[in-house]
Design an enzyme around this catalytic site. Structure first.
Site, mmCIF file in Angstrom:
data_model
loop_
_atom_site.group_PDB
_atom_site.id
_atom_site.type_symbol
_atom_site.label_atom_id
_atom_site.label_comp_id
_atom_site.label_asym_id
_atom_site.label_seq_id
_atom_site.Cartn_x
_atom_site.Cartn_y
_atom_site.Cartn_z
ATOM 1 N N GLY A 166 49.691 -47.599 -3.565
ATOM 2 C CA GLY A 166 48.418 -47.955 -4.057
ATOM 3 C C GLY A 166 47.240 -48.091 -3.659
ATOM 4 O O GLY A 166 47.249 -47.715 -2.078
ATOM 5 N N GLY A 168 44.655 -49.534 -3.883
ATOM 6 C CA GLY A 168 43.748 -50.900 -4.072
ATOM 7 C C GLY A 168 42.858 -51.047 -2.275
ATOM 8 O O GLY A 168 43.373 -50.343 -0.977
ATOM 9 N N HIS A 431 15.416 -55.881 16.480
ATOM 10 C CA HIS A 431 15.522 -54.107 16.444
ATOM 11 C C HIS A 431 16.063 -54.404 17.547
ATOM 12 O O HIS A 431 15.474 -54.689 19.328
ATOM 13 C CB HIS A 431 13.977 -54.150 16.444
ATOM 14 C CG HIS A 431 13.980 -52.690 16.566
ATOM 15 N ND1 HIS A 431 14.194 -51.363 15.281
ATOM 16 C CD2 HIS A 431 13.912 -51.665 16.808
ATOM 17 C CE1 HIS A 431 13.981 -50.251 15.580
ATOM 18 N NE2 HIS A 431 13.558 -50.411 16.825
#
Length: 443
Positions: A166, A168, A431
């Site tokens: 899988g 996913g 920042h």
């Protein structure tokens, strides 16, 4: 048969929050949970929090077994906290046992101490969650090497080789995590397209980064059988007419989850389910039986703990509000996939906008252009956003990069408030931060 004001079957996020609220209103509540290892629900015990803890520990270079031990300590603490959150309320009874409907409003509970208790509920809330799906691949279900998403986080030692069935989002999270810990990871998937709901540039970038992490993908395969050897497992599959084998110490089934209703006795009621076994609800989470609701994963749809919490808000609006909040009100739901770096999304993708014929203005920014990404030495990824050319409101965003799981909530908030994208573009950010990327993304 005892009559109770409120019966909640399952100790999940929505149910426990509702139980606490009802108790604070002075109402009697019985919360039935079949496992004392699941107080608090799926998220804190076997899903979101333990998996993210292991993912973070992998990124921090912690040894796998140490990380598992730390994860177990965390979940034990949270379980105990959640139990006492309800059990210490004077009007709440937490009952350990498995509940089964014997009528529309009658529930029989086989308790863990061997007794049988019967209740009739004025209101009943089904909050039993979902369970992993194991595909009918010959040899898989009975394999001693089989793991589901729960067992994968409780291994005593790190699998040197792991085969994941899988590709996913759950499969990808585990693939990235185990690769980080040092496992040799192979992912098999029947679909030849990689995370097909995402835009092609995003899915290509995700696949490239995971492959650089060491994950091997075999897509477009037909899995034939699982063969259990004495000291390893072999997964036989066919690709482009060629017969191939993936070997591993463990095989992880990551092929989705289904509603946990199998032993709930719904056949003894008029509660309707759909073809996939999900409990059918209306816009207000009401089932086909009066005064019986379904909350969280058991009703199908998005399987996130914050959806279960929002389900609680819908119930609260009905019982103690003006009843205006419902499923139709829930329009802007973000999600994140905790791979490396995380992939987060809300609203429309470019692919979906094109398919639906939606006019949009596209903004794109490589994560490498963000100063904080340089500082953190993680420049992988791409940020994308779609804006309505007329209203200047954000239609959707896909953020693949460092801290995207935090940033996506800012986008979702702007969308819900119907703010123009220029608000994010012109905002003053601290920042260096990833959020200041919106200054440049929306230029």
């Amino acid at each position: 048969m005892e009559k109770k004001k409120n019966i909640i079957i399952g100790f999940g996020k929505g149910g426990k929050t509702l139980a606490k609220f009802l108790a604070q209103k002075g109402e009697e509540v019985v919360v039935i949970e079949k496992s004392n290892q699941m107080y608090g629900g799926t998220c804190i015990n076997i899903a979101c929090l333990p998996s993210k803890r292991l993912i973070i520990e992998a990124a921090n270079g912690v040894e796998f077994t140490d990380a598992v031990n730390g994860k177990n300590e965390m979940t034990a603490f949270l379980r105990d906290k959640n139990y006492h959150m309800l059990a210490d309320e004077p009007t709440v009874t937490v009952l350990d046992g498995e509940a089964k409907f014997i009528g529309n409003h009658q529930v029989e509970v086989a308790t863990t101490d061997g007794q049988t208790v019967k209740y009739e509920g004025e209101r009943i809330f089904i909050n039993t969650g979902a369970v992993p799906v194991i595909l009918p691949i010959p040899g898989l279900k009975d394999s001693p090497y089989l793991l589901d998403s729960t067992a994968a986080m409780d291994q005593k030692s790190l699998p040197k080789r792991l085969v994941i069935i899988g590709a996913g989002y759950i499969g990808l999270e585990f693939a990235a995590m185990f690769a980080r810990y040092g496992s040799q990871v192979t992912v098999l998937d029947h679909n030849s397209d990689f995370i097909p709901r995402e835009d092609d540039d995003i899915s290509s970038a995700v696949k490239k980064d995971l492959e650089e992490l060491g994950v091997k993908f075999e897509l477009g395969v037909d899995i034939k059988q699982v063969i259990n050897k004495e000291d390893h497992v072999e997964v036989e599959y066919e690709k482009n007419g060629e017969q191939l084998v993936a070997q591993g110490d463990r095989v992880l089934a990551a092929t989705g989850r289904r509603a946990n209703t199998e032993n709930l006795g719904l056949e003894n009621t008029n509660i309707k389910t759909d073809s996939r076994g999900n409990i059918v609800v209306d816009n207000y989470l009401k089932t086909s039986v009066e005064n019986v609701w379904a909350i969280g994963d058991v009703k199908g749809g998005l399987q996130f703990t914050y959806i279960s919490l929002d389900d609680y808000r819908i119930i609260k609006s009905q019982l103690f509000g003006d009843g205006s909040y419902n499923l139709a009100s829930r329009k802007t739901v973000p999600y994140s996939v905790f791979i490396e770096p995380p992939l987060s999304e809300v609203g429309l993708t470019e692919k979906q906008a094109k398919k639906d014929g939606v006019d949009y203005k596209l903004f794109k920014l490589p994560v490498a252009a963000i100063p904080k990404a340089r500082v953190a030495k993680n420049t992988h990824g791409l940020f994308k956003a779609l804006v309505d050319p007329e209203t200047e409101q954000i239609l959707g965003a896909t953020l693949y990069g460092l801290e995207s799981h935090e940033l996506i909530n800012l986008i979702a908030l702007a969308m819900k408030a119907k703010l123009p994208y220029t608000m994010l573009r012109d905002q003053i950010y601290t920042h260096p931060t990833m959020s200041e990327a919106f200054n440049d993304l929306f230029k």
